[in-house]
Write a protein that holds these residues in place. Structure first.
Motif, short mmCIF file in Angstrom:
data_model
loop_
_atom_site.label_atom_id
_atom_site.label_comp_id
_atom_site.label_asym_id
_atom_site.label_seq_id
_atom_site.Cartn_x
_atom_site.Cartn_y
_atom_site.Cartn_z
N MET A 1 0.81 -1.21 0.00
CA MET A 1 0.00 0.00 0.00
C MET A 1 0.86 1.27 0.00
SD MET A 1 -3.20 -0.75 -0.17
CE MET A 1 -4.01 0.74 0.28
N GLY A 2 2.05 1.19 0.56
CA GLY A 2 2.90 2.37 0.61
C GLY A 2 3.21 2.91 -0.76
N GLY A 3 3.40 2.03 -1.73
CA GLY A 3 3.68 2.47 -3.09
C GLY A 3 2.50 3.19 -3.70
N LEU A 4 1.28 2.74 -3.39
CA LEU A 4 0.09 3.41 -3.91
C LEU A 4 -0.06 4.80 -3.28
CD1 LEU A 4 -2.41 0.41 -3.96
CD2 LEU A 4 -1.12 1.37 -5.87
N ILE A 5 0.26 4.90 -2.02
CA ILE A 5 0.22 6.21 -1.35
C ILE A 5 1.29 7.12 -1.93
CG2 ILE A 5 0.57 7.39 0.86
CD1 ILE A 5 -0.76 4.84 2.14
N ALA A 6 2.47 6.57 -2.21
CA ALA A 6 3.54 7.36 -2.83
C ALA A 6 3.09 7.86 -4.20
CB ALA A 6 4.81 6.53 -2.95
N ARG A 7 2.36 7.04 -4.95
CA ARG A 7 1.88 7.46 -6.26
C ARG A 7 0.90 8.64 -6.13
NH1 ARG A 7 -1.19 7.61 -10.53
NH2 ARG A 7 -0.58 6.80 -12.55
N LEU A 8 0.08 8.61 -5.09
CA LEU A 8 -0.81 9.73 -4.85
C LEU A 8 -0.04 11.03 -4.64
CD1 LEU A 8 -3.45 8.13 -2.47
CD2 LEU A 8 -3.89 9.06 -4.75
N ARG A 53 11.20 11.88 -6.95
CA ARG A 53 11.52 10.51 -7.34
C ARG A 53 10.73 9.55 -6.44
NH1 ARG A 53 17.03 8.14 -9.14
NH2 ARG A 53 17.23 10.30 -9.74
N VAL A 54 10.21 8.48 -7.05
CA VAL A 54 9.49 7.47 -6.29
C VAL A 54 10.04 6.11 -6.66
CG1 VAL A 54 7.24 6.42 -5.82
CG2 VAL A 54 7.38 8.87 -6.25
N VAL A 55 10.33 5.31 -5.65
CA VAL A 55 10.76 3.93 -5.85
C VAL A 55 9.64 3.03 -5.34
CG1 VAL A 55 12.47 2.17 -5.30
CG2 VAL A 55 13.19 4.57 -5.57
N PHE A 56 9.06 2.26 -6.24
CA PHE A 56 8.00 1.32 -5.89
C PHE A 56 8.63 -0.04 -5.62
CE2 PHE A 56 5.95 4.26 -8.96
CZ PHE A 56 5.03 4.84 -8.11
N ILE A 57 8.28 -0.65 -4.50
CA ILE A 57 8.81 -1.97 -4.15
C ILE A 57 7.63 -2.94 -4.07
CG2 ILE A 57 10.13 -3.33 -2.48
CD1 ILE A 57 11.48 -0.69 -1.62
N GLY A 58 7.47 -3.74 -5.11
CA GLY A 58 6.38 -4.73 -5.15
C GLY A 58 5.00 -4.09 -5.07
N THR A 59 4.85 -2.92 -5.60
CA THR A 59 3.58 -2.19 -5.50
C THR A 59 2.52 -2.80 -6.41
OG1 THR A 59 4.76 -0.16 -4.97
CG2 THR A 59 2.51 0.09 -5.79
#
Length: 166
Positions: A1-8, A53-59
């Protein structure tokens, strides 16, 4: 979920989230001025200028089919509405049945509900444009299989909505 929040954090909501939650404009909502302001803040926003910059990990950008399986449904049923906010949410939904879509009437979606591939809010997130100049990186697990597809055991590498392998 952290990656989805980062995308927001790097997305323009425009009216995309609102259109996936409501059939009518914000002005049609029966609510106090404070609630209307809160809805405006939560549904209409610009990306943070501080994130470059955003790094997605298994998002799970396109969701995880595990969310709709028995274990996901069970976990979602364990989630309780957010305490003192529950009556406020209930009143908002009861007074605005003609505004909000039925999937929101019962209770606010849990984080597991939001991971269902067909969840309207997850689909809205995928449609929201990103701020120009933001660099995106993905770390994707491929050490196993996820329902026959290469993946990390939860999120497949194949992005169904994009129709391509990454």
């Amino acid at each position: 979920m952290g990656g989805l929040i980062a995308r927001l954090q790097v997305s323009y909501s425009l009216d995309t989230l609102w259109r996936h939650a409501a059939r009518k404009p914000l002005e049609a909502v029966v609510a106090t001025p404070e609630m209307r302001q809160r809805l405006c803040r939560d549904f209409f926003f610009d990306p943070s200028p501080l994130v470059s910059r955003v790094v997605f990990i298994g998002t799970p950008h396109r969701g995880a089919t595990m969310a709709r399986r028995l274990i996901g449904r069970f976990a979602s049923s364990l989630a309780r509405p957010f305490g003192a906010e529950e009556p406020v949410y209930r009143q908002l939904m009861d007074q605005n049945r003609e505004v909000f879509y039925p999937y929101l009437w019962r209770s606010p979606p849990t984080s597991i509900d939001l991971l269902e591939p067909e969840n309207p809010l997850l689909m809205a997130l995928a449609q929201m444009p990103l701020r120009q100049g933001v660099r995106l990186h993905s770390i994707i697990g491929t050490g196993g299989t996820t329902f026959g597809e290469p993946g990390d055991g939860v999120v497949p590498v194949f992005e169904r909505a994009a129709g391509r392998r990454v």
